[in-house]
Design an enzyme around this catalytic site. Structure first.
Site, short mmCIF file in Angstrom:
data_model
loop_
_atom_site.label_atom_id
_atom_site.label_comp_id
_atom_site.label_asym_id
_atom_site.label_seq_id
_atom_site.Cartn_x
_atom_site.Cartn_y
_atom_site.Cartn_z
N TRP A 100 0.83 -1.21 0.00
CA TRP A 100 0.00 0.00 0.00
C TRP A 100 0.85 1.25 0.00
CZ3 TRP A 100 -4.18 -1.44 -1.95
CH2 TRP A 100 -4.81 -2.63 -1.58
N ASP A 167 -1.64 6.71 6.11
CA ASP A 167 -2.68 5.74 5.76
C ASP A 167 -2.89 4.86 6.99
OD1 ASP A 167 -4.21 3.65 4.82
OD2 ASP A 167 -2.86 3.09 3.18
N LYS A 191 -11.87 -2.04 6.82
CA LYS A 191 -11.02 -2.87 7.66
C LYS A 191 -11.51 -2.81 9.11
CE LYS A 191 -8.42 -3.64 4.04
NZ LYS A 191 -7.54 -2.63 3.51
C1 LIG Z 1 -6.91 -2.21 2.21
C2 LIG Z 1 -5.91 -1.12 2.29
C3 LIG Z 1 -5.83 -0.11 1.32
C4 LIG Z 1 -6.71 -0.09 0.09
O1 LIG Z 1 -7.91 0.42 0.42
P1 LIG Z 1 -9.06 0.70 -0.69
O2 LIG Z 1 -10.11 1.31 0.15
O3 LIG Z 1 -9.41 -0.62 -1.27
O4 LIG Z 1 -8.49 1.61 -1.70
C5 LIG Z 1 -4.90 0.88 1.49
N1 LIG Z 1 -4.07 0.90 2.56
C6 LIG Z 1 -4.11 -0.06 3.51
C7 LIG Z 1 -3.18 0.01 4.66
C8 LIG Z 1 -5.03 -1.10 3.39
O5 LIG Z 1 -5.09 -2.06 4.34
#
Ligand SMILES: *Cc1c(COP(=O)(O)O)cnc(C)c1O
Length: 354
Positions: A100, A167, A191
């Site tokens: 990511w 993030d 998540k």
């Molecule tokens: C799942 C995830 C993403 C991707 O998220 P989307 O909402 O599918 O774009 C980005 N960063 C992390 C840390 C993730 O676990």
């Protein structure tokens, strides 16, 4: 049979949240109307959005500190672009701790110079780099606080001379943490916050006018800040269900209580990974994630037997990501310690019988 849901995302939500969401799809707060068929500008839904934003700010301890919570769309993946679009004038620093982070770097590179401050790529991202320098001429620094695929988690927030962005998709609301050290952070809901379809962005007002480029309205944080996440039709189901879950988080005792619960779950599984001769952990011990535990069989020939055991016990979603292999137990807020115990029992059954 009770299913123990270890899915990495979309992932487990509390049963009561699911029931309340289902009820609101039928009839929102006794209005006689479904959550799905009312105007997003109705009093009822504006109240939902306001409460969701306020609760997110309260849980992260950011009241009266110049932040706003926004519920946007496009997932964390669109935030990879929006962060750079809105903040990257010349040069930004990124720490590369996994798939990511790498994707975030790729998006930012289209808009300016990216300095990779540190990376754990040479060890397939099994640890979090520390002790790197952060130059003061960067527009911002970007981190990933929990690396969902590799099972590593940032434990200490680095001191930065420039704005800090992150993030937090897979560990937001999972622990007590000084969120005020971050100027902007975001999380795809699916998540640890709610269903897929909305992305929480918490941003400081000081970050709204940072670059000289023209920013399309939908990609501009200021647009959404000024319209309180109602510039266009928000994803009403995802926002409402996220609110139900944030209420649940508060009712559990907030981040302090959930942080303790998550730490207990993590100890339970990691102690077993370390004790059990059949398994080995993937991530560096000091960087192990309390959200996603990654581990492998010492002897891959045991896979058939182990898979049979955990399938029979109602364990679901345990398969590791293809870039790591093995197993990944995702233990988000709603997963009970009893479910982790069921998995630990499966690991012991394998050791005892094979
Ligand atoms: C799942 C995830 C993403 C991707 O998220 P989307 O909402 O599918 O774009 C980005 N960063 C992390 C840390 C993730 O676990």
């Amino acid at each position: 049979m009770k299913i123990h849901n270890f899915s990495a995302g979309p992932s487990i939500l509390p049963q009561e949240v699911m029931q309340q969401a289902a009820a609101a799809v039928q009839n929102l707060d006794n209005s006689g109307l479904s959550l799905l068929e009312i105007s997003h500008r109705s009093k009822a839904f504006v109240a939902v959005m306001d409460e969701a934003c306020e609760t997110a700010i309260r849980l992260t301890g950011l009241e009266n500190k110049g932040y706003k919570a926004l519920f946007l769309q496009g997932g964390a993946s669109l935030q990879f672009l929006m962060v750079a679009y809105n903040l990257l004038e010349n040069k930004a620093g990124y720490v590369n701790t996994g798939t990511w982070s790498s994707n975030a770097i790729k998006e930012a590179k289209a808009l300016g110079t990216v300095v990779e401050l540190a990376s754990s790529k040479e060890q397939n991202f099994n640890y979090i780099p520390k002790g790197f320098d952060i130059p003061s001429d960067l527009d911002y620094v970007h981190l990933t606080t929990n690396n969902t695929i590799f099972g590593t988690q940032l434990k200490t927030i680095p001191e930065t001379p420039v704005p800090l962005t992150a993030d937090m998709s897979s560990d937001i609301f999972s622990r007590e943490w000084d969120y005020s050290k971050f100027d902007l952070f975001y999380a795809g809901a699916q998540k640890n916050m709610g269903p897929a379809g909305t992305t929480l962005v918490i941003i400081k007002e000081a970050l709204l006018d940072k670059v000289s480029r023209h920013i399309p309205s939908m990609l501009k944080y200021k647009t959404h800040w000024e319209k309180d996440s109602m510039f266009n039709t928000p994803p009403v189901f995802a926002v409402y269900t996220s609110l139900l879950n944030l209420r649940w988080v508060e009712a559990q005792g907030g981040l302090k209580a959930l942080g303790a619960k998550n730490a207990a779950k993590a100890s339970l599984i990691y102690d077993e990974i370390d004790r059990n001769s059949k398994f080995e952990g993937f991530a560096a011990v000091e960087d192990r994630s309390a959200m996603n535990a990654t581990f492998n069989l010492v002897n891959p020939d045991d896979a058939e037997a182990f898979d049979k055991i955990w399938n029979a016990a109602g364990v679901s979603g345990l398969k590791g990501h293809r870039s790591v292999g093995g197993y990944r137990a995702s233990m988000y807020n709603a997963l009970s310690i009893d479910s982790v115990q069921v998995l630990v029992d499966c690991m012991q059954t394998l050791e005892e019988n094979y």
